[in-house]
Design a protein around this motif. Structure first.
Motif, PDB file in Angstrom:
ATOM      1  N   LEU A  92      42.908  36.068  45.261  1.00  0.00           N
ATOM      2  CA  LEU A  92      41.614  36.678  44.979  1.00  0.00           C
ATOM      3  C   LEU A  92      40.581  35.962  45.833  1.00  0.00           C
ATOM      4  O   LEU A  92      40.360  34.764  45.686  1.00  0.00           O
ATOM      5  CB  LEU A  92      41.262  36.551  43.494  1.00  0.00           C
ATOM      6  CG  LEU A  92      39.999  37.285  43.038  1.00  0.00           C
ATOM      7  CD1 LEU A  92      40.133  38.789  43.237  1.00  0.00           C
ATOM      8  CD2 LEU A  92      39.683  36.972  41.575  1.00  0.00           C
ATOM      9  N   ASP A  93      39.956  36.694  46.757  1.00  0.00           N
ATOM     10  CA  ASP A  93      39.135  36.067  47.778  1.00  0.00           C
ATOM     11  C   ASP A  93      37.780  36.764  47.879  1.00  0.00           C
ATOM     12  O   ASP A  93      37.593  37.865  47.350  1.00  0.00           O
ATOM     13  CB  ASP A  93      39.861  36.145  49.123  1.00  0.00           C
ATOM     14  CG  ASP A  93      39.420  35.069  50.106  1.00  0.00           C
ATOM     15  OD1 ASP A  93      38.597  34.213  49.727  1.00  0.00           O
ATOM     16  OD2 ASP A  93      39.898  35.096  51.254  1.00  0.00           O
ATOM     17  N   GLU A  94      36.841  36.110  48.582  1.00  0.00           N
ATOM     18  CA  GLU A  94      35.557  36.719  48.917  1.00  0.00           C
ATOM     19  C   GLU A  94      35.623  37.184  50.364  1.00  0.00           C
ATOM     20  O   GLU A  94      35.944  36.392  51.262  1.00  0.00           O
ATOM     21  CB  GLU A  94      34.417  35.704  48.745  1.00  0.00           C
ATOM     22  CG  GLU A  94      34.108  35.335  47.300  1.00  0.00           C
ATOM     23  CD  GLU A  94      33.319  36.425  46.592  1.00  0.00           C
ATOM     24  OE1 GLU A  94      32.570  37.152  47.263  1.00  0.00           O
ATOM     25  OE2 GLU A  94      33.460  36.538  45.355  1.00  0.00           O
ATOM     26  N   VAL A  95      35.340  38.467  50.588  1.00  0.00           N
ATOM     27  CA  VAL A  95      35.398  39.028  51.938  1.00  0.00           C
ATOM     28  C   VAL A  95      34.137  39.846  52.195  1.00  0.00           C
ATOM     29  O   VAL A  95      33.370  40.145  51.280  1.00  0.00           O
ATOM     30  CB  VAL A  95      36.653  39.915  52.125  1.00  0.00           C
ATOM     31  CG1 VAL A  95      37.924  39.121  51.875  1.00  0.00           C
ATOM     32  CG2 VAL A  95      36.600  41.132  51.211  1.00  0.00           C
ATOM     33  N   LEU A 102      44.082  45.904  32.974  1.00  0.00           N
ATOM     34  CA  LEU A 102      43.762  44.486  33.116  1.00  0.00           C
ATOM     35  C   LEU A 102      42.535  44.306  34.004  1.00  0.00           C
ATOM     36  O   LEU A 102      42.299  45.097  34.916  1.00  0.00           O
ATOM     37  CB  LEU A 102      44.937  43.737  33.762  1.00  0.00           C
ATOM     38  CG  LEU A 102      46.294  43.806  33.060  1.00  0.00           C
ATOM     39  CD1 LEU A 102      47.365  43.175  33.947  1.00  0.00           C
ATOM     40  CD2 LEU A 102      46.233  43.109  31.713  1.00  0.00           C
ATOM     41  N   PRO A 103      41.750  43.237  33.764  1.00  0.00           N
ATOM     42  CA  PRO A 103      40.683  42.926  34.711  1.00  0.00           C
ATOM     43  C   PRO A 103      41.269  42.520  36.060  1.00  0.00           C
ATOM     44  O   PRO A 103      42.408  42.026  36.143  1.00  0.00           O
ATOM     45  CB  PRO A 103      39.945  41.756  34.049  1.00  0.00           C
ATOM     46  CG  PRO A 103      40.921  41.160  33.095  1.00  0.00           C
ATOM     47  CD  PRO A 103      41.806  42.281  32.642  1.00  0.00           C
ATOM     48  N   MET A 104      40.503  42.738  37.100  1.00  0.00           N
ATOM     49  CA  MET A 104      40.945  42.424  38.457  1.00  0.00           C
ATOM     50  C   MET A 104      41.478  40.991  38.562  1.00  0.00           C
ATOM     51  O   MET A 104      42.462  40.727  39.262  1.00  0.00           O
ATOM     52  CB  MET A 104      39.775  42.627  39.407  1.00  0.00           C
ATOM     53  CG  MET A 104      40.055  42.399  40.873  1.00  0.00           C
ATOM     54  SD  MET A 104      38.513  42.587  41.824  1.00  0.00           S
ATOM     55  CE  MET A 104      39.128  42.560  43.499  1.00  0.00           C
ATOM     56  N   GLU A 105      40.823  40.076  37.864  1.00  0.00           N
ATOM     57  CA  GLU A 105      41.184  38.662  37.960  1.00  0.00           C
ATOM     58  C   GLU A 105      42.590  38.376  37.425  1.00  0.00           C
ATOM     59  O   GLU A 105      43.177  37.333  37.726  1.00  0.00           O
ATOM     60  CB  GLU A 105      40.157  37.812  37.199  1.00  0.00           C
ATOM     61  CG  GLU A 105      38.783  37.759  37.842  1.00  0.00           C
ATOM     62  CD  GLU A 105      37.967  39.048  37.639  1.00  0.00           C
ATOM     63  OE1 GLU A 105      36.937  39.213  38.323  1.00  0.00           O
ATOM     64  OE2 GLU A 105      38.368  39.887  36.790  1.00  0.00           O
ATOM     65  N   GLU A 106      43.150  39.293  36.618  1.00  0.00           N
ATOM     66  CA  GLU A 106      44.482  39.090  36.042  1.00  0.00           C
ATOM     67  C   GLU A 106      45.549  39.855  36.820  1.00  0.00           C
ATOM     68  O   GLU A 106      46.583  40.252  36.276  1.00  0.00           O
ATOM     69  CB  GLU A 106      44.485  39.495  34.566  1.00  0.00           C
ATOM     70  CG  GLU A 106      43.624  38.600  33.686  1.00  0.00           C
ATOM     71  CD  GLU A 106      43.713  38.961  32.217  1.00  0.00           C
ATOM     72  OE1 GLU A 106      44.711  39.591  31.804  1.00  0.00           O
ATOM     73  OE2 GLU A 106      42.779  38.615  31.462  1.00  0.00           O
ATOM     74  N   GLU A 122      53.566  40.495  37.749  1.00  0.00           N
ATOM     75  CA  GLU A 122      54.715  39.952  37.017  1.00  0.00           C
ATOM     76  C   GLU A 122      55.280  40.995  36.055  1.00  0.00           C
ATOM     77  O   GLU A 122      56.509  41.133  35.913  1.00  0.00           O
ATOM     78  CB  GLU A 122      54.304  38.688  36.245  1.00  0.00           C
ATOM     79  CG  GLU A 122      53.937  37.496  37.128  1.00  0.00           C
ATOM     80  CD  GLU A 122      55.129  36.843  37.807  1.00  0.00           C
ATOM     81  OE1 GLU A 122      56.279  37.284  37.587  1.00  0.00           O
ATOM     82  OE2 GLU A 122      54.918  35.882  38.579  1.00  0.00           O
ATOM     83  N   LEU A 123      54.395  41.730  35.395  1.00  0.00           N
ATOM     84  CA  LEU A 123      54.841  42.794  34.491  1.00  0.00           C
ATOM     85  C   LEU A 123      55.591  43.877  35.252  1.00  0.00           C
ATOM     86  O   LEU A 123      56.647  44.349  34.820  1.00  0.00           O
ATOM     87  CB  LEU A 123      53.645  43.406  33.764  1.00  0.00           C
ATOM     88  CG  LEU A 123      53.099  42.649  32.563  1.00  0.00           C
ATOM     89  CD1 LEU A 123      51.723  43.180  32.163  1.00  0.00           C
ATOM     90  CD2 LEU A 123      54.070  42.769  31.380  1.00  0.00           C
ATOM     91  N   LYS A 135      52.548  52.355  34.282  1.00  0.00           N
ATOM     92  CA  LYS A 135      51.520  52.101  35.293  1.00  0.00           C
ATOM     93  C   LYS A 135      50.563  51.040  34.784  1.00  0.00           C
ATOM     94  O   LYS A 135      50.168  51.029  33.613  1.00  0.00           O
ATOM     95  CB  LYS A 135      50.745  53.373  35.620  1.00  0.00           C
ATOM     96  CG  LYS A 135      51.536  54.382  36.409  1.00  0.00           C
ATOM     97  CD  LYS A 135      52.033  53.854  37.749  1.00  0.00           C
ATOM     98  CE  LYS A 135      50.933  53.650  38.750  1.00  0.00           C
ATOM     99  NZ  LYS A 135      51.459  53.281  40.095  1.00  0.00           N
ATOM    100  N   ILE A 136      50.188  50.143  35.676  1.00  0.00           N
ATOM    101  CA  ILE A 136      49.235  49.072  35.371  1.00  0.00           C
ATOM    102  C   ILE A 136      47.966  49.330  36.162  1.00  0.00           C
ATOM    103  O   ILE A 136      48.004  49.472  37.385  1.00  0.00           O
ATOM    104  CB  ILE A 136      49.819  47.696  35.722  1.00  0.00           C
ATOM    105  CG1 ILE A 136      51.067  47.433  34.871  1.00  0.00           C
ATOM    106  CG2 ILE A 136      48.784  46.596  35.535  1.00  0.00           C
ATOM    107  CD1 ILE A 136      51.859  46.209  35.296  1.00  0.00           C
ATOM    108  N   VAL A 137      46.848  49.420  35.445  1.00  0.00           N
ATOM    109  CA  VAL A 137      45.552  49.695  36.056  1.00  0.00           C
ATOM    110  C   VAL A 137      44.723  48.419  36.072  1.00  0.00           C
ATOM    111  O   VAL A 137      44.603  47.729  35.058  1.00  0.00           O
ATOM    112  CB  VAL A 137      44.810  50.815  35.302  1.00  0.00           C
ATOM    113  CG1 VAL A 137      43.400  51.002  35.854  1.00  0.00           C
ATOM    114  CG2 VAL A 137      45.590  52.121  35.389  1.00  0.00           C
TER     115      VAL A 137
END
Length: 345
Positions: free
Chosen positions: A15-18, A319-323, A329-330, A338-340
């Motif tokens: 997770l980065d700043e771009v 899930l929040p972006m941070e997770e 892993e799921l 589907k994971i959003v």
């Protein structure tokens, strides 16, 4: 802006700043990404498997399935304006090759793929050509809208064959195979049989409305299909697993002059294939990639708008972006639909 980036070769993302992307071409649109869902392609890149090592250039933002809000348009954009809610086709066509000129943009000769050949959508903003964006009816829930791209895969596969009154065998009940159960029922299938080994996905297929589910690790798939069809075999095979054994068992389980639609992508090329069986049974085989642009998008939109399709059981985690790492892993465990990822509000 925040973005999930394949920063270096190897497993995982960062997770980065771009920099926020800018419109550079007159036909481009800047979109604020609201939700993005994780795809099997993203999982390949996360794992950094052989395909990823050959195809992906780091650093690169991953992801390609999303819903967002238009925030800026280029001077030649005619069909969209700021505030519009859009989903996006993953395949970016050139618009000038033979395929594009003859109604086959989904297999454009010079195609670029979001999150594969260029920066993707696991970020707060993305810039894409207007041609790939699909304006959404406001009544379609935004969590569902981010899944319209894989829903389109299922629709393209299922509707390649006339299913009216047919017995359909679906091999593989991952997210696309699971939603294909509903699509097959809407399309007129009389009976839907699903082959799946994961207990989690077996339960998901049940919830999606499968009539019969067979675990090929416990029972012989061909024998069980024959029992269910008075020893005649399934009329149609929808191959969604990418497993060579599932493909060949599915061909064996087909009736004479049956049809197979193959969406699964296999780990090796060439794939061992029951060719003699297919020949002597006079099987018709349809090979499917992507979504028809934009026929399947229109079908998906209308089925969602009119609530003919229910994606609530398919989307198992938001899930929040941070997770994002938990999400991957799921997905890797095969204990999810589907994971959003929620990218922005």
């Amino acid at each position: 802006m925040k973005a999930i980036v394949k920063k270096f070769p190897g497993k995982g993302f960062v997770l980065d700043e771009v920099e926020i992307p800018k419109i550079e071409e007159p036909n481009e649109v800047k979109v604020k990404v609201l939700n993005a869902s994780i795809c099997g392609t993203d999982l390949h890149i996360w794992k950094w498997d052989e395909w990823s090592q050959e195809r992906i250039k780091t650093p690169q933002i991953d992801g390609h399935e999303f819903v967002g809000e238009v925030v800026e348009v280029g001077p030649m954009v005619k069909g969209l304006k700021p505030g519009d809610i859009v989903a996006s086709e993953t395949h970016i066509p050139c618009g000038v090759c033979k395929q594009c000129k003859t109604g086959k943009m989904h297999v454009c000769k010079n195609m670029k793929i979001l999150g594969v050949d260029r920066d993707g959508v696991f970020a707060e903003y993305v810039v894409v050509p207007e041609i790939v964006l699909w304006k959404l009816d406001p009544s379609i829930p935004k969590e569902y809208a981010s899944v319209m791209e894989p829903l389109g895969n299922a629709i393209h596969t299922v509707t390649s064959v006339d299913l009216r009154g047919k017995t359909v065998l679906i091999t593989g009940a991952g997210p696309i195979g699971a939603i294909a159960v509903q699509v097959a029922k809407i399309s007129g299938a009389a009976t839907v049989i699903v082959s799946e080994v994961s207990e989690y996905r077996i339960n998901m297929a049940k919830e999606m409305g499968a009539d019969y589910i067979i675990n090929p690790l416990e029972k012989n798939l061909v024998e069980e299909v024959m029992k269910l069809t008075n020893n005649d075999g399934a009329d149609v095979l929808l191959e969604m697993s990418g497993n060579p054994t599932a493909l060949n068992d599915g061909i064996e389980a087909l009736t004479n002059a049956g049809e197979a639609a193959i969406l699964g992508v296999f780990p090796t090329n060439p794939v061992p294939f029951a060719m003699n069986t297919a020949v002597f049974k006079n099987i018709t085989i349809h090979c499917i990639t992507g979504r028809k642009m934009f026929e399947t998008w229109q079908i998906a939109s209308e089925w969602l708008r009119t609530k003919r399709i229910d994606l609530s059981k398919l989307i198992t985690h938001i899930l929040p972006m941070e997770e994002f790492e938990k999400g991957f892993e799921l997905m890797n465990s095969k204990k999810s639909g589907k994971i959003v990822l929620k990218i922005s509000e």
